[in-house]
Each structure stands twice: as structure tokens, then as C-alpha cells.
Design a protein around this motif. Structure first.
Motif, PDB file in Angstrom:
ATOM      1  N   GLU A   1       0.865  -1.594   0.238  1.00 22.37           N
ATOM      2  CA  GLU A   1      -0.098  -0.304   0.004  1.00 22.37           C
ATOM      3  C   GLU A   1       0.947   1.493  -0.261  1.00 22.37           C
ATOM      4  OE1 GLU A   1      -3.357   0.092   3.062  1.00 22.37           O
ATOM      5  OE2 GLU A   1      -3.812  -2.192   2.183  1.00 22.37           O
ATOM      6  N   VAL A   2       2.132   1.412   0.168  1.00 22.33           N
ATOM      7  CA  VAL A   2       3.043   2.552  -0.268  1.00 22.33           C
ATOM      8  C   VAL A   2       2.731   2.973  -0.856  1.00 22.33           C
ATOM      9  CG1 VAL A   2       4.978   1.032  -1.202  1.00 22.33           C
ATOM     10  CG2 VAL A   2       5.919   3.195   0.719  1.00 22.33           C
ATOM     11  N   PHE A   3       2.103   2.280  -2.458  1.00 22.00           N
ATOM     12  CA  PHE A   3       2.563   2.408  -3.357  1.00 22.00           C
ATOM     13  C   PHE A   3       1.212   3.740  -3.968  1.00 22.00           C
ATOM     14  CE2 PHE A   3       4.907  -1.456  -4.973  1.00 22.00           C
ATOM     15  CZ  PHE A   3       5.475  -0.489  -5.636  1.00 22.00           C
ATOM     16  N   ASP A   4       0.203   3.698  -2.675  1.00 16.66           N
ATOM     17  CA  ASP A   4      -1.575   3.904  -2.524  1.00 16.66           C
ATOM     18  C   ASP A   4      -1.108   5.696  -1.915  1.00 16.66           C
ATOM     19  OD1 ASP A   4      -2.215   1.901  -3.827  1.00 16.66           O
ATOM     20  OD2 ASP A   4      -2.977   1.019  -1.624  1.00 16.66           O
ATOM     21  N   LEU A   5       0.250   5.884  -1.265  1.00 15.88           N
ATOM     22  CA  LEU A   5       0.471   7.127  -0.832  1.00 15.88           C
ATOM     23  C   LEU A   5       0.035   8.195  -1.518  1.00 15.88           C
ATOM     24  CD1 LEU A   5       3.487   5.951   1.978  1.00 15.88           C
ATOM     25  CD2 LEU A   5       0.662   6.717   2.300  1.00 15.88           C
ATOM     26  N   PRO A   6      -1.101   9.056  -1.440  1.00 12.65           N
ATOM     27  CA  PRO A   6      -0.895  10.089  -2.031  1.00 12.65           C
ATOM     28  C   PRO A   6       0.275  11.142  -2.662  1.00 12.65           C
ATOM     29  CG  PRO A   6      -2.607  10.185  -0.277  1.00 12.65           C
ATOM     30  CD  PRO A   6      -1.527   9.200  -0.477  1.00 12.65           C
ATOM     31  N   TYR A   7       0.706  11.018  -3.375  1.00  9.81           N
ATOM     32  CA  TYR A   7       2.262  12.130  -3.859  1.00  9.81           C
ATOM     33  C   TYR A   7       3.081  11.555  -3.580  1.00  9.81           C
ATOM     34  CZ  TYR A   7      -1.511  15.691  -4.008  1.00  9.81           C
ATOM     35  OH  TYR A   7      -2.578  16.215  -4.444  1.00  9.81           O
ATOM     36  N   ILE A   8       3.060  10.058  -3.125  1.00  5.76           N
ATOM     37  CA  ILE A   8       4.580   9.535  -2.821  1.00  5.76           C
ATOM     38  C   ILE A   8       5.694   9.459  -4.165  1.00  5.76           C
ATOM     39  CG2 ILE A   8       3.744   7.126  -3.297  1.00  5.76           C
ATOM     40  CD1 ILE A   8       6.368   7.820  -0.457  1.00  5.76           C
ATOM     41  N   PHE A   9       5.100   9.186  -5.508  1.00  2.00           N
ATOM     42  CA  PHE A   9       5.668   9.198  -6.850  1.00  2.00           C
ATOM     43  C   PHE A   9       5.189  10.624  -7.729  1.00  2.00           C
ATOM     44  CE2 PHE A   9       4.251   4.983  -5.695  1.00  2.00           C
ATOM     45  CZ  PHE A   9       5.455   4.449  -5.861  1.00  2.00           C
ATOM     46  N   PRO A  10       6.709  11.732  -7.314  1.00  5.39           N
ATOM     47  CA  PRO A  10       6.770  12.949  -7.755  1.00  5.39           C
ATOM     48  C   PRO A  10       6.795  12.228  -9.297  1.00  5.39           C
ATOM     49  CG  PRO A  10       8.520  12.998  -6.960  1.00  5.39           C
ATOM     50  CD  PRO A  10       7.400  11.379  -6.085  1.00  5.39           C
ATOM     51  N   THR A  11       7.529  11.722  -9.840  1.00  2.00           N
ATOM     52  CA  THR A  11       7.653  11.949 -10.478  1.00  2.00           C
ATOM     53  C   THR A  11       7.664  10.097 -11.125  1.00  2.00           C
ATOM     54  OG1 THR A  11       9.910  11.073 -11.322  1.00  2.00           O
ATOM     55  CG2 THR A  11       9.183  13.181 -11.702  1.00  2.00           C
ATOM     56  N   LYS A  12       7.595   9.245 -12.949  1.00  2.23           N
ATOM     57  CA  LYS A  12       7.823   8.354 -13.332  1.00  2.23           C
ATOM     58  C   LYS A  12       9.324   7.548 -13.209  1.00  2.23           C
ATOM     59  CE  LYS A  12       3.969   6.561 -14.451  1.00  2.23           C
ATOM     60  NZ  LYS A  12       2.395   6.312 -15.780  1.00  2.23           N
TER      61      LYS A  12
ATOM     62  N   HIS B   1      -3.664  13.175  -7.932  1.00  2.00           N
ATOM     63  CA  HIS B   1      -2.908  12.678  -6.700  1.00  2.00           C
ATOM     64  C   HIS B   1      -2.317  11.565  -5.778  1.00  2.00           C
ATOM     65  CE1 HIS B   1      -6.642  11.045  -7.305  1.00  2.00           C
ATOM     66  NE2 HIS B   1      -6.620  10.370  -6.321  1.00  2.00           N
ATOM     67  N   GLY B   2      -2.698  10.452  -7.280  1.00  2.00           N
ATOM     68  CA  GLY B   2      -2.059   8.750  -7.137  1.00  2.00           C
ATOM     69  C   GLY B   2      -1.467   8.230  -7.396  1.00  2.00           C
ATOM     70  N   TYR B   3      -0.928   6.946  -7.657  1.00  2.00           N
ATOM     71  CA  TYR B   3      -0.415   6.403  -8.231  1.00  2.00           C
ATOM     72  C   TYR B   3      -1.227   5.048  -8.451  1.00  2.00           C
ATOM     73  CZ  TYR B   3       2.419   2.933 -11.184  1.00  2.00           C
ATOM     74  OH  TYR B   3       3.332   2.492 -12.283  1.00  2.00           O
ATOM     75  N   LEU B   4      -1.609   3.912  -9.626  1.00  2.00           N
ATOM     76  CA  LEU B   4      -2.222   2.732  -9.833  1.00  2.00           C
ATOM     77  C   LEU B   4      -1.162   2.291 -11.309  1.00  2.00           C
ATOM     78  CD1 LEU B   4      -5.004   1.614  -9.269  1.00  2.00           C
ATOM     79  CD2 LEU B   4      -4.817   1.767 -11.827  1.00  2.00           C
ATOM     80  N   GLY B   5      -0.727   1.121 -10.250  1.00  2.00           N
ATOM     81  CA  GLY B   5      -0.053   0.070 -10.927  1.00  2.00           C
ATOM     82  C   GLY B   5      -0.023  -1.656 -10.762  1.00  2.00           C
ATOM     83  N   TYR B   6       1.123  -2.000 -11.096  1.00  2.00           N
ATOM     84  CA  TYR B   6       0.507  -3.289 -11.207  1.00  2.00           C
ATOM     85  C   TYR B   6       1.555  -4.809 -10.649  1.00  2.00           C
ATOM     86  CZ  TYR B   6      -3.717  -2.014 -13.640  1.00  2.00           C
ATOM     87  OH  TYR B   6      -4.588  -1.118 -13.999  1.00  2.00           O
TER      88      TYR B   6
ATOM     89  N   LEU C   1       9.649   1.853   5.160  1.00  2.00           N
ATOM     90  CA  LEU C   1       9.548   1.325   3.949  1.00  2.00           C
ATOM     91  C   LEU C   1       9.185   3.319   2.673  1.00  2.00           C
ATOM     92  CD1 LEU C   1       9.183  -0.580   1.401  1.00  2.00           C
ATOM     93  CD2 LEU C   1       6.432  -0.139   2.081  1.00  2.00           C
ATOM     94  N   ILE C   2       8.333   3.611   3.757  1.00  2.00           N
ATOM     95  CA  ILE C   2       7.886   4.830   3.076  1.00  2.00           C
ATOM     96  C   ILE C   2       9.247   6.243   3.081  1.00  2.00           C
ATOM     97  CG2 ILE C   2       6.963   7.176   3.750  1.00  2.00           C
ATOM     98  CD1 ILE C   2       4.850   5.228   5.405  1.00  2.00           C
ATOM     99  N   ALA C   3      10.713   6.441   4.052  1.00  2.00           N
ATOM    100  CA  ALA C   3      11.279   6.829   3.602  1.00  2.00           C
ATOM    101  C   ALA C   3      12.274   6.406   3.047  1.00  2.00           C
ATOM    102  CB  ALA C   3      12.376   6.740   5.295  1.00  2.00           C
ATOM    103  N   ASN C   4      12.874   5.289   2.413  1.00  2.00           N
ATOM    104  CA  ASN C   4      12.918   4.885   1.773  1.00  2.00           C
ATOM    105  C   ASN C   4      12.462   5.130   0.321  1.00  2.00           C
ATOM    106  OD1 ASN C   4      15.440   3.638   3.270  1.00  2.00           O
ATOM    107  ND2 ASN C   4      14.258   1.815   3.384  1.00  2.00           N
ATOM    108  N   VAL C   5      11.299   5.169   0.262  1.00  2.00           N
ATOM    109  CA  VAL C   5      11.139   5.518  -0.948  1.00  2.00           C
ATOM    110  C   VAL C   5      10.924   6.859  -1.158  1.00  2.00           C
ATOM    111  CG1 VAL C   5       8.701   6.186  -2.724  1.00  2.00           C
ATOM    112  CG2 VAL C   5       8.747   3.920  -1.025  1.00  2.00           C
TER     113      VAL C   5
END
Ligand code: LMR
Length: 334
Positions: free
Chosen positions: A103-114, A231-236, A320-324
Motif C-alpha cells: 500500500e506504499v504505492f497508494d500513498l498520495p504524492y509518493i511518486f512525484p515522477t515516473k 493525487h496518487g498512483y495505480l500500477g500492477y 519503507l516510506i522513508a526509503n521511497v
């Protein structure tokens, strides 16, 4: 004569059945919940093509799109039971399996870019997450991109407060639950296959997804407003039944690995364009308004949602969040 027939049977039957056995392909049932003309749907088809070619008929891949076989939760159970061999669930659907770190991938704004996303999925963080699946009888093979999400609703949505009190469909992720609550909305978990009808009948007021899913499920036809929030990301995660995978002949597994690598490259290469095209098609349809946030509004959304990263530390893991976030800093992105 009789002896001749007997001798013929004795010598030829094993040959015939041996040949028939050698020709029986290994079948990979690949189930997924989205339409075929989406980034995931296309990548699954590409994997089928490449896998069957590379294994020269030793493997047959049967792709079942659109929740034809199973809905979200059921397909994960079916994979563990071996009723299907391969899936590509969204990264937001691993919580109920007991692997909440995804669920780290679901955090809002966790990925500013691809770029940050790829640094995570193709680096140590992505590999470590896959290791967590092994005890569940699942092997992770690849991460496939889709895109950043938009919000849809029957009311115009410019500011986060516009979602207050609205019932919004989410995937089965506690982070997404927290995200919707952070803007005062009421989250409701529904399987992807049920979203269109739920929107149409008013069971929920709105939802979030990348444009490719919105468009191919015709959600825009039952939503008056779409807001490009990103605001957030979706991937697989492309995953296989571990026992099945480990039991494959080594040469076949190597060929399938290579096919998966090529299909992943393809998936990640088309994702952005597919979503851009879908958003354009939604605009052109004239069935809904498409609103793009101003810079000032974007800042309001960040302000409302960024705290979810902190609030979810206990669930996902502070490190984990800090590492991302370190990947973001390493790439020099603000
Ligand atoms: C959703 O349930 O909204 C998405 O995860 C569907 C998908 O697989 O893209």
C-alpha cells in the motif's frame, strides 16, 4: 495376424501416447479485471504472444480479461489455490492478503515522477516487496505501470473540500480509505467489476482511477465531472502461483522470464500514452466535463492529502516510506 497386431500395438502405442504427451502444452491461465484495450490488457496479450513464441508451443497462455473468471478478491484466492496461474492485480489489492506494505504505492504524492516509480519497482525496494509474497505461495515477476489517478464525481470537484460527504468507491486499501477520509469523503470498497453499476445507480457518488480505466469501463458516461488531480498512483504486480512456477522445467521458466521482461518494457512504454489517449477520448465524448487543477488548487490538494503519508507509517512501515522518499531525493526531484 493377431500376433502382428499385438506387436504393432505394443511398439507403436507408447510412441503415439508419448508424442501426444510431449505435445500437451503447459497452460497458463492469466486472469485480470480490466478491459483488453488498457495498458494491462495489452501487456497481458503481448506476454501471451512472446511466451508462446519463445517456448515454441510448449506453453499456452490463456488471457481472461474483464473479471471474466474472477473478481478482485476471488482472483487472488484462485491463484493461491492454483485455479489460475498468473494475475496482475493492482498494487492496492495486497492488503487483504496480509502484505500491507504494497500500500506504499497508494500513498498520495509518493511518486512525484515516473522516474521515482521505476527506481522503486526496478530496484531493491521492489525486490524486497516481492520477497514478502513468497510465504503466501506467490512469486512476483514484474511491476507494470498504469498511471496517475483522477477523481470523478457528479459534482464539480476543484478543491478537496468539494468531496466532503460524498461516497467514493475505493480499492481494498487502508491507505486509500485514509486518503478519502482525509478529504471528508466516505470510502466504500467495491470490486472493480461492480464500479460502473454502482456509479450508475448512485450506490456511490464518485471514484478515482487513471483515465484508461475510467474510459474503457465507460465510467465517464455515468459521472458528470472528472478532475485531473494526479493525487496518487495505480500500477500492477504480475504474480504467479509459486508452486506452479517452481515446478516448471528450467528452460521453460527462463523463456517465460525473458518474455515477461519484454512484456514489461512494452507495458511501461505504452502506459502514459494510453492514459493520455483515454483522457482525450473522455474529453471528446462530451459526456462529462474534464477539469484540470490550477497550481493554487494543486497546492490545496497536497495540503489536504500529504499527511496520509505520516498517518499510515504504522501500517506500512516508517522505513519503507522513508526509503521511497530517499529515491526521490537521490534523483534530485523536489
Ligand atoms: C481498480 O480496481 O480500480 C483497479 O485496480 C483495476 C485495475 O486492475 O486496474
Amino acid at each position: 495376424m493377431k500376433i502382428k497386431t499385438l506387436l504393432f500395438s505394443l511398439f507403436t502405442l507408447p510412441l503415439i501416447s508419448g508424442a501426444a504427451f510431449a505435445q500437451t502444452p503447459i497452460v497458463i491461465k492469466f486472469s485480470h479485471v480490466v478491459a483488453s484495450d488498457t495498458p494491462k490488457g495489452k501487456a497481458a496479450e503481448r506476454f501471451k504472444e512472446l511466451a508462446e513464441k519463445a517456448t515454441k508451443g510448449k506453453v499456452r497462455v490463456e488471457v481472461y480479461p474483464n473479471s471474466m473468471l474472477y473478481k478482485d478478491k476471488e482472483e487472488l484466492e484462485a491463484l493461491q489455490l492454483g485455479a489460475v496461474q498468473m494475475l496482475a492485480p493492482s498494487l492496492a489489492k495486497f492488503g487483504p492478503l496480509g502484505v500491507k506494505e504494497f500500500e506504499v504505492f497508494d500513498l498520495p504524492y509518493i511518486f512525484p515522477t515516473k522516474d521515482v516509480l521505476y527506481a522503486v519497482t526496478e530496484g531493491q525496494i521492489g525486490r524486497d516487496l516481492f520477497k514478502k509474497l513468497e510465504s503466501k505461495g506467490i512469486t512476483g515477476l514484474a511491476y507494470w505501470d498504469n498511471g496517475f489517478k483522477l477523481m470523478s464525481s457528479n459534482k464539480p470537484v476543484h478543491l478537496p473540500s468539494d468531496l466532503k460527504g460524498q461516497k467514493l468507491r475505493i480499492q481494498s486499501s487502508k491507505v486509500l480509505d485514509a486518503q478519502m477520509r482525509a478529504v471528508g469523503a466516505i470510502p466504500q470498497v467495491l470490486a472493480f467489476s461492480e464500479v460502473y453499476q454502482a456509479l450508475q445507480t448512485g450506490v456511490v457518488d464518485g471514484t478515482e482511477n487513471p483515465p484508461s480505466n475510467l474510459y474503457t469501463q465507460k465510467m465517464h458516461e455515468v459521472q458528470k465531472h472528472v478532475t485531473v488531480t494526479n493525487h496518487g498512483y495505480l500500477g500492477y504486480a504480475v504474480i504467479v502461483n509459486k508452486k506452479f512456477w517452481d515446478g516448471l522445467p528450467a528452460d521453460v521458466r527462463n523463456d517465460l522470464d525473458a518474455a515477461m521482461k519484454a512484456a514489461t518494457k512494452y507495458a511501461n512504454a505504452i502506459a502514459q500514452q494510453e492514459n493520455d489517449n483515454a483522457l482525450e477520448a473522455v474529453r471528446k465524448s462530451g459526456k462529462t466535463t474534464v477539469y484540470v487543477l490550477t497550481e493554487k488548487e494543486k497546492a490545496e490538494w497536497r495540503k489536504a492529502l500529504l499527511s496520509v503519508q505520516k498517518d499510515m507509517e504504522n501500517r506500512i512501515g516508517k522505513d519503507l516510506i522513508a526509503n521511497v522518499n530517499k529515491e526521490t531525493a537521490r534523483l534530485g526531484i523536489k
